[in-house]
Design a protein around this motif. Structure first.
Motif, PDB file in Angstrom:
ATOM      1  N   ARG A  18      -2.368   4.647  -7.640  1.00  0.00           N
ATOM      2  CA  ARG A  18      -2.780   3.243  -7.480  1.00  0.00           C
ATOM      3  C   ARG A  18      -4.231   3.168  -7.001  1.00  0.00           C
ATOM      4  O   ARG A  18      -5.012   2.372  -7.507  1.00  0.00           O
ATOM      5  N   CYS A  19      -4.600   4.033  -6.035  1.00  0.00           N
ATOM      6  CA  CYS A  19      -5.983   4.063  -5.523  1.00  0.00           C
ATOM      7  C   CYS A  19      -6.962   4.301  -6.676  1.00  0.00           C
ATOM      8  O   CYS A  19      -7.991   3.632  -6.796  1.00  0.00           O
ATOM      9  N   PHE A  38       0.821  -1.218   0.000  1.00  0.00           N
ATOM     10  CA  PHE A  38       0.000   0.000   0.000  1.00  0.00           C
ATOM     11  C   PHE A  38       0.855   1.269   0.000  1.00  0.00           C
ATOM     12  O   PHE A  38       0.443   2.281  -0.530  1.00  0.00           O
ATOM     13  N   ASP A  92      -6.791   1.278  -9.441  1.00  0.00           N
ATOM     14  CA  ASP A  92      -7.379   0.041  -8.911  1.00  0.00           C
ATOM     15  C   ASP A  92      -8.906   0.172  -8.801  1.00  0.00           C
ATOM     16  O   ASP A  92      -9.639  -0.786  -9.024  1.00  0.00           O
ATOM     17  N   THR A  93      -9.381   1.367  -8.460  1.00  0.00           N
ATOM     18  CA  THR A  93     -10.830   1.583  -8.346  1.00  0.00           C
ATOM     19  C   THR A  93     -11.497   1.473  -9.707  1.00  0.00           C
ATOM     20  O   THR A  93     -12.577   0.877  -9.832  1.00  0.00           O
ATOM     21  N   ARG A 106     -13.653   5.433  -4.792  1.00  0.00           N
ATOM     22  CA  ARG A 106     -14.738   4.566  -5.260  1.00  0.00           C
ATOM     23  C   ARG A 106     -16.092   5.260  -5.083  1.00  0.00           C
ATOM     24  O   ARG A 106     -16.915   5.290  -5.996  1.00  0.00           O
ATOM     25  N   THR A 132      -8.494   6.064   1.436  1.00  0.00           N
ATOM     26  CA  THR A 132      -8.536   6.952   0.274  1.00  0.00           C
ATOM     27  C   THR A 132      -9.113   6.221  -0.934  1.00  0.00           C
ATOM     28  O   THR A 132      -9.884   6.789  -1.714  1.00  0.00           O
ATOM     29  N   LYS A 133      -8.751   4.939  -1.068  1.00  0.00           N
ATOM     30  CA  LYS A 133      -9.264   4.150  -2.184  1.00  0.00           C
ATOM     31  C   LYS A 133     -10.791   4.053  -2.107  1.00  0.00           C
ATOM     32  O   LYS A 133     -11.482   4.152  -3.122  1.00  0.00           O
ATOM     33  N   LYS A 134     -11.322   3.902  -0.890  1.00  0.00           N
ATOM     34  CA  LYS A 134     -12.787   3.846  -0.720  1.00  0.00           C
ATOM     35  C   LYS A 134     -13.421   5.182  -1.114  1.00  0.00           C
ATOM     36  O   LYS A 134     -14.511   5.231  -1.683  1.00  0.00           O
TER      37      LYS A 134
END
Lengths: 82, 288
Positions: free
Chosen positions: B42-43, A60, B46-47, B205, B200-202
């Protein structure tokens, strides 16, 4: 002798590493340490000690996409000198 | 302590995380060691993969260090002039309403060079998602101060820290946009640790989902490290980010379903979430 259990492990692309050390502090079980060898670009890269949980915290936080994370089907036990 | 072999694929194990995001043709890039921008990227990528919208996604990229990724991101991209990405995104969305449109901009690009573009796009309620990579410096042109640099922050031309009397006060762009009626979802993430990256990824999304529902403008600000611009060791930069920028630009979902949250509410949420993440990391992973 004592034993340390590893629930997971990582594959590290040492040639892609720029030695920023973000993974060292991000690792919850503290099993990553900086090595002394240099890669082709002249950077140090991390080494893995036994005790990885496969939590993927290193993946991550790695800006250079160096980590691939695995979880063992059966935990692996390593014997170390106490 | 012995060290283990990390050069080969282990046997008797399943892979839970890949080296490079699927939508990046190569993981190799020329950004500095310890940069936070690839983590935010990446976040986002990937989303897009997770939502299965790769073929209908169109990105608009501003000018900054992250612009170097335009040759390796495997999504349709348009390169906009400084700060003009939200306006270009508006045009794309109006011509192609089915497309998922995002912008990728830095704080210099969005808040200094083209502040009016993002504000008007938000006020019009355009169904696009703007992603801001906020590190408080113009990284690409040498590490000088931007409009989001917080008081006391080191940059190349505020070497003793930004002073209000001389340099003025920072613009909290997330808070500003959250007050606009046209904005449906506004969030501020960070990449200072693994838990923050997962959160952050959430947020990314939820922003893209909000766009697909046609709710209106969505905005995700991501606080990123720039150890080169801040003149600090790479290993210390996540803590510096959290304690300096993160103390002013408070992380959290600033506006959800039209309701703006107060800073106190965000603080309370952040403390609770940090405890939860620490417990999940101790239990073995963030992906469960």
């Amino acid at each position: 002798m004592t034993t340390i259990t590893s629930r997971g492990t990582v594959r590290i692309d040492t040639e892609a590493c720029k030695g920023c050390e973000l993974c060292i502090t991000a690792c919850p079980p503290r099993v990553l340490t900086m090595g002394s060898d240099l890669n082709r670009a002249g950077f140090h890269s991390p080494l893995l000690e036994p005790g990885c949980t496969g939590c993927a915290a290193c993946l991550f936080v790695c800006p250079d996409f160096c980590f691939e994370v695995y979880r063992y089907d059966q935990p692996v036990v390593t014997e170390v000198a106490s | 302590m012995p060290t283990l072999d990390t050069s080969t694929e282990p046997s008797g194990a399943r892979r839970v995380g890949d080296l490079t995001p699927d939508l990046l043709l190569t993981g190799e890039h020329h950004l500095c060691p310890g940069c936070g921008e690839p983590l935010a990227l990446r976040c986002l990528l990937d989303t897009i993969t997770d939502l299965e919208v790769t073929t209908q996604t169109i990105g608009v990229v501003g000018i900054g260090c992250y612009t170097a990724f335009t040759t390796s991101i495997d999504v349709d991209l348009v390169q906009a002039l400084h700060g003009r990405a939200p306006s270009v995104a508006t045009g794309i969305k109006r011509m192609r309403p089915d497309a998922v449109v995002f912008t990728l901009q830095g704080d210099g690009d969005m808040v200094n060079e083209g502040l009016q573009e993002v504000l008007h796009t938000a006020a019009r309620g355009e169904a696009v998602t703007c992603v801001l990579l906020n590190n408080g410096v113009f990284g690409e042109t040498g590490g000088h101060m931007t409009a989001t640099t917080v008081l006391g922050q080191r940059t190349k031309n505020t070497i003793d820290g930004r002073e209000a009397e001389y340099h003025g006060y920072p613009i909290l762009i997330g808070d500003l946009i959250s007050r606009l009626e046209g904005a449906s979802y506004v969030a501020r993430g960070s990449v200072h640790n693994a838990g923050a990256v997962a959160r952050t990824k959430k947020m990314v999304r939820r922003a893209l989902e909000s766009q697909r529902r046609g709710d209106g403008f969505s905005f995700v600000e991501v606080l990123t490290m720039c150890p080169t611009g801040w003149f600090i060791p790479t290993g210390e930069s996540p803590e510096y980010l959290h304690e300096t920028l993160g103390a002013v630009h408070v992380m959290g979902e600033l506006k959800v379903d039209g309701r703006v949250k107060t800073t106190d509410e965000l603080h309370t949420e952040n403390v609770a979430r940090q405890r939860e993440v620490e417990a999940r990391l101790a239990a073995g992973g963030l992906d469960g």
